[in-house]
Design a protein around this motif. Structure first.
Motif, PDB file in Angstrom:
ATOM      1  N   MET A  27      -7.619  -2.470  -1.798  1.00 47.10           N
ATOM      2  CA  MET A  27      -6.351  -2.902  -2.378  1.00 47.10           C
ATOM      3  C   MET A  27      -6.489  -4.123  -3.298  1.00 47.10           C
ATOM      4  N   GLU A  75       8.457   0.940   6.772  1.00 45.03           N
ATOM      5  CA  GLU A  75       9.384   1.957   6.267  1.00 45.03           C
ATOM      6  C   GLU A  75      10.742   1.351   5.938  1.00 45.03           C
ATOM      7  N   LYS A 125       2.630   1.724  -3.342  1.00 46.52           N
ATOM      8  CA  LYS A 125       1.683   2.279  -4.324  1.00 46.52           C
ATOM      9  C   LYS A 125       1.478   3.770  -4.087  1.00 46.52           C
ATOM     10  N   GLU A 126       1.309   4.156  -2.829  1.00 46.70           N
ATOM     11  CA  GLU A 126       1.114   5.577  -2.504  1.00 46.70           C
ATOM     12  C   GLU A 126       2.307   6.423  -2.916  1.00 46.70           C
ATOM     13  N   SER A 127       3.510   5.823  -2.900  1.00 46.72           N
ATOM     14  CA  SER A 127       4.704   6.574  -3.282  1.00 46.72           C
ATOM     15  C   SER A 127       4.898   6.616  -4.797  1.00 46.72           C
ATOM     16  N   GLY A 128       3.946   6.016  -5.542  1.00 46.73           N
ATOM     17  CA  GLY A 128       4.001   6.068  -7.000  1.00 46.73           C
ATOM     18  C   GLY A 128       4.630   4.861  -7.659  1.00 46.73           C
ATOM     19  N   LYS A 130      -9.810  -2.136   2.480  1.00 49.57           N
ATOM     20  CA  LYS A 130      -8.803  -1.085   2.274  1.00 49.57           C
ATOM     21  C   LYS A 130      -8.681  -0.676   0.801  1.00 49.57           C
ATOM     22  N   HIS A 190       0.835  -1.203   0.000  1.00 50.76           N
ATOM     23  CA  HIS A 190       0.000   0.000   0.000  1.00 50.76           C
ATOM     24  C   HIS A 190       0.873   1.257   0.000  1.00 50.76           C
ATOM     25  N   LEU A 191       1.889   1.279   0.856  1.00 49.52           N
ATOM     26  CA  LEU A 191       2.777   2.444   0.920  1.00 49.52           C
ATOM     27  C   LEU A 191       3.611   2.598  -0.345  1.00 49.52           C
TER      28      LEU A 191
END
Length: 158
Positions: free
Chosen positions: A35, A109, A6-9, A33, A3-4
């Motif tokens: 996804m 992270e 994807k959010e970062s492109g 969610k 998910h993260l």
């Protein structure tokens, strides 16, 4: 993690293989969610499907709290699919402390930073994949059986 990413492109997807008691809960989580377009529950797969999955994937994500012999990691390495795994059991030795894969604690992270660092340096990524494949192919069931036979022969001859 996905998910993260994807959010970062990052263009990525996650295919989860196997069945277990949390299957329904994981399925609901993915759908709740939003996804389901990039995370798929694949269920139990045969050898042919797993080979294709490894050959078509850049990474295997395996965040265990404990492991005996992590066969799935060795199988991914065989097909040059780079393991991203927790440093438990014999995994650090299998991955040569990061030379044949990524050793990470399962904090999103940290995992993301390691994956991005690997992708930003394709030569290092490919070298790790090559080393992983070479190591795995020297640690096959056939090699193990050969070593056991040699060991037994040495006992018989002494």
């Amino acid at each position: 993690v996905i998910h993260l990413l994807k959010e970062s492109g990052m263009d990525c997807e996650l295919n989860l293989y196997g069945e277990g008691p949390l299957h329904g809960e994981i399925d609901r989580y993915i759908h709740n969610k939003g996804m389901s377009d990039f995370i798929k529950l694949m269920g139990i797969a045969d050898e042919t499907a797993m080979k294709a999955a490894f050959c078509n994937s850049h990474f295997l994500l395996c965040f265990s709290k404990s492991q005996s012999w992590p066969k799935v990691i060795a199988e991914a390495m065989w097909w040059a699919c780079l393991p991203v795994a927790s440093p438990v059991s014999c995994i650090p030795q299998m991955l040569a402390d990061g030379e044949r894969g990524l050793l990470v604690y399962p904090y999103p992270e940290s995992v993301i930073a390691n994956i991005k660092a690997c992708l930003n340096n394709p030569e290092t990524y490919l070298e790790r994949c090559r080393k992983a494949m070479e190591w795995s192919r020297n640690h096959s069931i056939e090699k193990f059986e050969e070593e056991v036979h040699q060991l037994l022969d040495s006992f018989e001859n002494s």
